[in-house]
Each structure stands twice: as C-alpha cells, then as structure tokens.
Design an enzyme around this catalytic site. Structure first.
Site, PDB file in Angstrom:
ATOM      1  N   GLY A  38      27.177  39.822  25.897  1.00  0.00           N
ATOM      2  CA  GLY A  38      27.397  38.809  26.934  1.00  0.00           C
ATOM      3  C   GLY A  38      28.310  39.299  28.051  1.00  0.00           C
ATOM      4  CG  ASP A  56      24.695  38.937  21.824  1.00  0.00           C
ATOM      5  OD1 ASP A  56      23.863  38.025  21.989  1.00  0.00           O
ATOM      6  OD2 ASP A  56      25.724  39.048  22.518  1.00  0.00           O
ATOM      7  CG  ASN A  85      23.837  32.775  28.195  1.00  0.00           C
ATOM      8  OD1 ASN A  85      22.881  32.537  28.944  1.00  0.00           O
ATOM      9  ND2 ASN A  85      25.092  32.675  28.607  1.00  0.00           N
ATOM     10  CE  LYS A  95      28.754  31.723  29.968  1.00  0.00           C
ATOM     11  NZ  LYS A  95      29.272  32.745  30.823  1.00  0.00           N
ATOM     12  CB  SER A 120      37.941  27.629  26.817  1.00  0.00           C
ATOM     13  OG  SER A 120      37.796  26.914  27.999  1.00  0.00           O
ATOM     14  CE1 TYR A 156      32.563  26.665  25.414  1.00  0.00           C
ATOM     15  CE2 TYR A 156      34.063  25.805  27.076  1.00  0.00           C
ATOM     16  CZ  TYR A 156      33.550  26.872  26.358  1.00  0.00           C
ATOM     17  OH  TYR A 156      34.032  28.135  26.577  1.00  0.00           O
ATOM     18  CE  LYS A 174      34.706  28.590  23.101  1.00  0.00           C
ATOM     19  NZ  LYS A 174      34.356  29.852  22.458  1.00  0.00           N
ATOM     20  CG  PHE A 199      30.608  19.628  42.567  1.00  0.00           C
ATOM     21  CD1 PHE A 199      29.468  19.076  43.143  1.00  0.00           C
ATOM     22  CD2 PHE A 199      30.442  20.662  41.650  1.00  0.00           C
ATOM     23  CE1 PHE A 199      28.200  19.541  42.820  1.00  0.00           C
ATOM     24  CE2 PHE A 199      29.176  21.123  41.319  1.00  0.00           C
ATOM     25  CZ  PHE A 199      28.059  20.570  41.905  1.00  0.00           C
ATOM     26  NE  ARG A 222      38.488  24.180  37.654  1.00  0.00           N
ATOM     27  CZ  ARG A 222      38.703  22.981  38.193  1.00  0.00           C
ATOM     28  NH1 ARG A 222      39.718  22.796  39.029  1.00  0.00           N
ATOM     29  NH2 ARG A 222      37.932  21.966  37.894  1.00  0.00           N
ATOM     30  N   PRO A 253      31.585  14.815  37.701  1.00  0.00           N
ATOM     31  CG  PRO A 253      29.952  13.392  36.835  1.00  0.00           C
ATOM     32  CD  PRO A 253      30.144  14.537  37.775  1.00  0.00           C
ATOM     33  N   GLY A 254      34.063  14.780  35.148  1.00  0.00           N
ATOM     34  CA  GLY A 254      34.749  15.632  34.169  1.00  0.00           C
ATOM     35  C   GLY A 254      35.595  16.728  34.795  1.00  0.00           C
TER      36      GLY A 254
HETATM   37  P1  NAD Z   1      28.086  34.761  27.368  1.00  0.00           P
HETATM   38  O1  NAD Z   1      27.137  33.655  27.098  1.00  0.00           O
HETATM   39  O2  NAD Z   1      27.752  35.723  28.423  1.00  0.00           O
HETATM   40  O3  NAD Z   1      28.374  35.560  26.011  1.00  0.00           O
HETATM   41  C1  NAD Z   1      28.295  34.996  24.728  1.00  0.00           C
HETATM   42  C2  NAD Z   1      27.408  35.890  23.899  1.00  0.00           C
HETATM   43  O4  NAD Z   1      27.297  35.352  22.587  1.00  0.00           O
HETATM   44  C3  NAD Z   1      25.995  35.996  24.454  1.00  0.00           C
HETATM   45  O5  NAD Z   1      25.616  37.345  24.489  1.00  0.00           O
HETATM   46  C4  NAD Z   1      25.156  35.211  23.476  1.00  0.00           C
HETATM   47  O6  NAD Z   1      23.842  35.704  23.398  1.00  0.00           O
HETATM   48  C5  NAD Z   1      25.938  35.405  22.187  1.00  0.00           C
HETATM   49  N1  NAD Z   1      25.756  34.347  21.179  1.00  0.00           N
HETATM   50  C6  NAD Z   1      25.820  33.023  21.352  1.00  0.00           C
HETATM   51  N2  NAD Z   1      25.632  32.394  20.189  1.00  0.00           N
HETATM   52  C7  NAD Z   1      25.449  33.363  19.248  1.00  0.00           C
HETATM   53  C8  NAD Z   1      25.219  33.332  17.857  1.00  0.00           C
HETATM   54  N3  NAD Z   1      25.109  32.202  17.182  1.00  0.00           N
HETATM   55  N4  NAD Z   1      25.112  34.510  17.196  1.00  0.00           N
HETATM   56  C9  NAD Z   1      25.199  35.689  17.847  1.00  0.00           C
HETATM   57  N5  NAD Z   1      25.410  35.755  19.181  1.00  0.00           N
HETATM   58  C10 NAD Z   1      25.531  34.608  19.870  1.00  0.00           C
HETATM   59  O7  NAD Z   1      29.495  34.098  27.645  1.00  0.00           O
HETATM   60  P2  NAD Z   1      30.864  34.747  28.114  1.00  0.00           P
HETATM   61  O8  NAD Z   1      31.179  34.208  29.457  1.00  0.00           O
HETATM   62  O9  NAD Z   1      30.845  36.202  27.901  1.00  0.00           O
HETATM   63  O10 NAD Z   1      31.837  34.037  27.082  1.00  0.00           O
HETATM   64  C11 NAD Z   1      32.266  34.667  25.886  1.00  0.00           C
HETATM   65  C12 NAD Z   1      33.108  33.694  25.101  1.00  0.00           C
HETATM   66  O11 NAD Z   1      34.206  33.263  25.918  1.00  0.00           O
HETATM   67  C13 NAD Z   1      32.372  32.411  24.692  1.00  0.00           C
HETATM   68  O12 NAD Z   1      32.789  32.074  23.392  1.00  0.00           O
HETATM   69  C14 NAD Z   1      32.854  31.380  25.699  1.00  0.00           C
HETATM   70  O13 NAD Z   1      32.845  30.091  25.163  1.00  0.00           O
HETATM   71  C15 NAD Z   1      34.268  31.861  25.970  1.00  0.00           C
HETATM   72  N6  NAD Z   1      34.772  31.433  27.290  1.00  0.00           N
HETATM   73  C16 NAD Z   1      34.050  31.741  28.411  1.00  0.00           C
HETATM   74  C17 NAD Z   1      34.496  31.290  29.658  1.00  0.00           C
HETATM   75  C18 NAD Z   1      33.701  31.585  30.898  1.00  0.00           C
HETATM   76  O14 NAD Z   1      33.848  30.832  31.881  1.00  0.00           O
HETATM   77  N7  NAD Z   1      32.887  32.617  30.932  1.00  0.00           N
HETATM   78  C19 NAD Z   1      35.697  30.565  29.768  1.00  0.00           C
HETATM   79  C20 NAD Z   1      36.414  30.296  28.607  1.00  0.00           C
HETATM   80  C21 NAD Z   1      35.938  30.746  27.362  1.00  0.00           C
HETATM   81  N1  UFG Z   2      32.403  23.849  41.991  1.00  0.00           N
HETATM   82  C1  UFG Z   2      31.798  23.446  43.168  1.00  0.00           C
HETATM   83  N2  UFG Z   2      30.456  23.659  43.285  1.00  0.00           N
HETATM   84  C2  UFG Z   2      29.701  24.226  42.318  1.00  0.00           C
HETATM   85  C3  UFG Z   2      30.336  24.639  41.111  1.00  0.00           C
HETATM   86  C4  UFG Z   2      31.692  24.418  40.981  1.00  0.00           C
HETATM   87  O1  UFG Z   2      32.437  22.919  44.065  1.00  0.00           O
HETATM   88  O2  UFG Z   2      28.484  24.375  42.498  1.00  0.00           O
HETATM   89  C5  UFG Z   2      33.869  23.663  41.856  1.00  0.00           C
HETATM   90  C6  UFG Z   2      34.259  22.762  40.714  1.00  0.00           C
HETATM   91  O3  UFG Z   2      34.253  21.427  41.108  1.00  0.00           O
HETATM   92  C7  UFG Z   2      35.653  23.311  40.379  1.00  0.00           C
HETATM   93  C8  UFG Z   2      35.539  24.808  40.657  1.00  0.00           C
HETATM   94  O4  UFG Z   2      34.427  24.941  41.546  1.00  0.00           O
HETATM   95  O5  UFG Z   2      36.596  22.782  41.262  1.00  0.00           O
HETATM   96  C9  UFG Z   2      35.286  25.646  39.414  1.00  0.00           C
HETATM   97  O6  UFG Z   2      34.171  25.132  38.712  1.00  0.00           O
HETATM   98  P1  UFG Z   2      33.405  25.987  37.577  1.00  0.00           P
HETATM   99  O7  UFG Z   2      32.223  25.186  37.148  1.00  0.00           O
HETATM  100  O8  UFG Z   2      33.156  27.363  38.054  1.00  0.00           O
HETATM  101  O9  UFG Z   2      34.477  26.124  36.407  1.00  0.00           O
HETATM  102  P2  UFG Z   2      35.272  25.034  35.557  1.00  0.00           P
HETATM  103  O10 UFG Z   2      36.707  25.163  35.952  1.00  0.00           O
HETATM  104  O11 UFG Z   2      34.661  23.702  35.653  1.00  0.00           O
HETATM  105  O12 UFG Z   2      35.060  25.539  34.055  1.00  0.00           O
HETATM  106  C10 UFG Z   2      35.081  26.910  33.715  1.00  0.00           C
HETATM  107  C11 UFG Z   2      34.038  27.191  32.641  1.00  0.00           C
HETATM  108  C12 UFG Z   2      34.468  26.679  31.316  1.00  0.00           C
HETATM  109  C13 UFG Z   2      35.831  27.203  31.009  1.00  0.00           C
HETATM  110  C14 UFG Z   2      36.796  26.767  32.077  1.00  0.00           C
HETATM  111  C15 UFG Z   2      38.154  27.319  31.769  1.00  0.00           C
HETATM  112  O13 UFG Z   2      32.794  26.598  32.996  1.00  0.00           O
HETATM  113  O14 UFG Z   2      33.576  27.149  30.321  1.00  0.00           O
HETATM  114  O15 UFG Z   2      36.362  27.276  33.325  1.00  0.00           O
HETATM  115  O16 UFG Z   2      39.075  26.752  32.654  1.00  0.00           O
HETATM  116  F1  UFG Z   2      36.241  26.764  29.800  1.00  0.00           F
END
Ligand code: NAD
Ligand code: UFG
Length: 352
Positions: free
Chosen positions: A11, A32, A36, A97, A137, A161, A165, A231, A244, A307-308
């Site tokens: 990922g 993996d 995704n 995620k 997260s 979600y 976590k 948004f 952020r 929302p949220g």
């Molecule tokens: P990603 O989706 O790119 O990577 C996750 C990987 O896990 C993918 O390759 C997917 O195929 C694999 N996967 C999912 N479910 C699986 C399963 N049951 N068995 C084996 N493989 C599986 O996401 P990422 O952005 O690299 O995120 C990695 C981790 O960090 C996730 O746990 C996510 O929740 C966490 N996280 C991500 C963000 C973000 O914004 N990217 C923020 C906070 C936390």
């Molecule tokens: N935003 C827009 N337009 C868009 C998308 C996002 O204006 O099309 C704004 C949102 O309202 C927010 C900011 O951009 O103000 C960031 O939004 P993201 O959707 O990129 O990220 P979030 O902060 O909502 O959430 C992300 C990940 C979560 C993670 C979290 C950690 O989606 O998985 O950050 O803080 F857990």
C-alpha cells in the site's frame, strides 16, 4: 533485529516503508491482499533500490494473503523459520482506511481491521514475536478546538473507521498489560499522510474512489476533474477553510524505523505516539502552494461543509521528537513537488 513482517506492505505508506527497510538491510516479509494496492508497487521499490546500487530481490518475500485468514499469516511465520529468517517484529499497515466507506459498511471495517489484527496477534504470540508497530490515526481524537492534539487528548472517534483504530489500540494495550506479557508496542497516530518518494517511482494509487484532498487536487491539476470542491469556507480558521497537518509519506516511513529502533532498545511497553509535523495548512494555502511549486492551476469552488469534518487537526509531535528522536524533514512544498512528480510520471498509477 534482521527480519520484519510488513502487513499491507504494497500500500501507500507500506511501500515507502518497505523501501527504507530494504535500504537498511532488513529481510522483509510482506503480506497483502491487494484489496487497495498492486504488487507493482513492490516491483518499483526494487527498481529504486537497483538504481541506488542495492539488489534487494532476495531480501523480500511477498505473499498474496489476507490477515482475516489466520492460516495466511501463519504460513509466513513458518516460511520465515524455514528460511532461517525468523520474524522478530511486525509493522502492521494492513487495514481499510476510508472514513466514508466505514460509515456505509461498518461490519467490513470491524472484520478487516479488528478481527485481522486479533488474528495477527494470536499468530505472533504463538511464534513468540512480540514487537509491533501499528498504524493508528488522528481520527481517534475528539477535536473541538484549534489546539495542537497531544497523546493525552480525549479519544472519542466520530466514525466507525476511527473506532476500529481505537479498539485495536485498546486490544494492544490489554495485551501489553496481560500477566506474562513482554510485548513491545508502538501505536503511531498518523495525521494527514501525503506526497510520494522523490524518485516519482512510487506514490499513492488507491484502487477505489479517493476522497482525500491530495488525490483530488492532482486530479484537477491534471485535467481529470474540472474543479476542486472545497468543503466549507466558514470554518473558524484564518481563511475559513479546514486546517490539517499534512505529513510527507517519507517522513512517516522514517517514523516507523525510528519506532522500531526505539521499541527493541526499551522495556516492554505500549505507547501511542503522534506522527505529524505540528504545522497546520488550510485548504486554500495548500492549493496556492501546489499551484506555485508546480506551475499549474487548480480551479476550485466553495461547497457546504462535509459531514463529520473538523475545523483544525494538528499534531503536538513533541513526544515523537523526544522519544524517537524523529523530526519531519520535508515541508509542504516538498509534498506538492514529490506528489505531483509521481502523478505526472504515472498518470494511470501502477497501471502504466
Ligand atoms: P493503503 O490502502 O494504501 O494500504 C493498506 C494496505 O493493506 C493495502 O495494500 C491493502 O491492500 C492491504 N490490506 C487491507 N486489508 C488487508 C487484509 N485483510 N489483509 C492483507 N492486506 C490487506 O493505505 P495506507 O494509506 O498505506 O494506510 C496504511 C495504514 O495506515 C492503514 O491501516 C490506514 O488505516 C492507516 N492510516 C492511513 C492514513 C492515510 O490517510 N493514508 C491516515 C491514518 C492512518
Ligand atoms: N477537503 C476538501 N475537498 C475535498 C477533500 C477534502 O475541501 O475534495 C478538505 C476537508 O474538508 C479537510 C481537508 O481537505 O478540511 C482534509 O481532508 P481529507 O479528506 O484529505 O483528510 P481528513 O483530515 O478528513 O482525514 C484523513 C484521512 C483519515 C485519517 C485522518 C487523520 O482520510 O483516514 O486524515 O487525521 F485518519
């Protein structure tokens, strides 16, 4: 420590971390399900290393497996024993995620994230591997003000979600407190991971619809979408748009290696640590910097608040700095430059 299991290693964050682990000479086992991601990310990781003069082909063992199936996990531990590369620690990225999908289909999120982690921990116990770095997260926090969030802030997620976590963190904490435990556990609470490796070989390539801001900005910049929907323009922030803490994915990857090094040197413990830069950027600032750095236009329109959403989510990263000696090195300009480089070189992601 020589051998590490990386769940979800193909990922976005996983692939960048695999690159660093291999660069540092670790043997890595990756599981993996590619729900995704694509195995091509790992091929690209090997290519980057080759260009650096490192042949890591024999250092990585990639398995198409699902952590929902305990036998898939056990298979890898057995393999590591057979190869005399016993897994000593796990970096656990595998998980779903998307905040919005978790609201639509919460059961899948609980099953994949929580059941998957329980399976993993059971197998780890069986093989006496008790060192784990977990992807948590910032969504675990309740955010009501513009203050920096530290690890003591109230944890009260607002979506399924985030609850998965937080629940995993509690399971891991219980594991550490259990009677005969000698678990070493770091739960890393990421803020907003973005950007890509500077080579342009690996980056973010989600398979479904990406709702996060960065993929939206690049989609607009490259012409796949006519404008970015912002948004909310009435948040209590400097320009009315959401704030952020955007962290470069390579800084985040480095944080995992720092956490691993920290854990193995210290006594058994459970610790939650923020990984963010401590700096906030509004949506409008992000767009302006992206346009300036990459000399492209990102048209936008203001829409209702999503929302949220929260007004402001910024990390207090002092614990990571003092405990892990980890300092983010890249700024928002680097994020914009590297992420765009990946997008321009790979308009179809890993399908190129
Ligand atoms: P990603 O989706 O790119 O990577 C996750 C990987 O896990 C993918 O390759 C997917 O195929 C694999 N996967 C999912 N479910 C699986 C399963 N049951 N068995 C084996 N493989 C599986 O996401 P990422 O952005 O690299 O995120 C990695 C981790 O960090 C996730 O746990 C996510 O929740 C966490 N996280 C991500 C963000 C973000 O914004 N990217 C923020 C906070 C936390
Ligand atoms: N935003 C827009 N337009 C868009 C998308 C996002 O204006 O099309 C704004 C949102 O309202 C927010 C900011 O951009 O103000 C960031 O939004 P993201 O959707 O990129 O990220 P979030 O902060 O909502 O959430 C992300 C990940 C979560 C993670 C979290 C950690 O989606 O998985 O950050 O803080 F857990």
């Amino acid at each position: 420590m020589k051998s590490v299991l990386v769940t979800g290693g193909a990922g976005f964050i996983g692939s960048h971390t695999c690159l660093l682990l291999l660069e540092q000479g670790y043997n890595i086992f990756v599981i993996d399900s590619f729900i995704n991601s694509s195995s091509r990310s790992i091929k690209k990781v090997l290519l980057i290393l080759k260009e650096m003069g490192i042949d890591a082909q024999r250092k990585i063992h990639l398995t198409n497996g699902d952590i929902k199936n305990p036998s898939d996990i056990e298979h890898i531990f057995k393999m590591s024993y057979k190869l005399d590369k016993k897994i000593e620690a796990v970096i656990h990225f595998a998980g779903l995620k998307s905040v919005s999908d978790s609201i639509i289909d919460p059961i899948s999120y609980w099953e994949n994230n929580v059941v998957g982690t329980i399976n993993l921990c059971k197998v780890m116990e069986k093989y006496n591997c008790k060192n784990i770095v977990f992807s948590s997260s910032a969504t675990v926090y309740k955010t009501e003000s513009n203050k920096l969030l530290n690890e003591e802030n109230i944890c009260e997620p607002v979506n399924p979600y985030g609850y998965t976590k937080l629940t995993i963190e509690r399971i891991l904490k219980n594991l550490h407190s259990s009677k005969s435990s000698n678990w070493r556990i770091a739960s890393l609470r990421y803020f907003n991971p973005v950007g890509a490796h500077h080579s342009g070989f690996i980056g973010e390539d989600p398979l479904g619809k990406a709702n996060n801001i960065y993929p939206q900005i690049t989609r607009v910049a490259i012409g796949k979408q006519s404008r970015l929907k912002i948004f909310g323009s009435d948040w209590p922030t400097s320009d009315g748009t959401g704030v952020r803490d955007y962290i470069h994915v390579m800084d985040l990857a480095e944080g995992h290696l720092s956490a691993l090094n920290y854990l193995i040197k210290k006594k058994p413990q459970f610790i939650a640590i923020n990984l963010g830069t401590g700096k906030g950027t509004t949506v409008l600032e992000f767009i302006k910097i992206f346009e300036k750095v990459n000399k492209v236009k990102v048209p936008f329109s203001f829409e209702d608040r999503r929302p949220g959403d929260n007004a402001s989510v910024i990390a207090d990263n002092s614990l990571a700095k003092s405990l892990l000696n980890w300092h983010p090195k890249r700024n928002i300009e680097d994020i914009c430059k590297d992420g765009w480089n990946w997008q321009v070189n790979n308009p179809k992601g890993y399908l190129n």
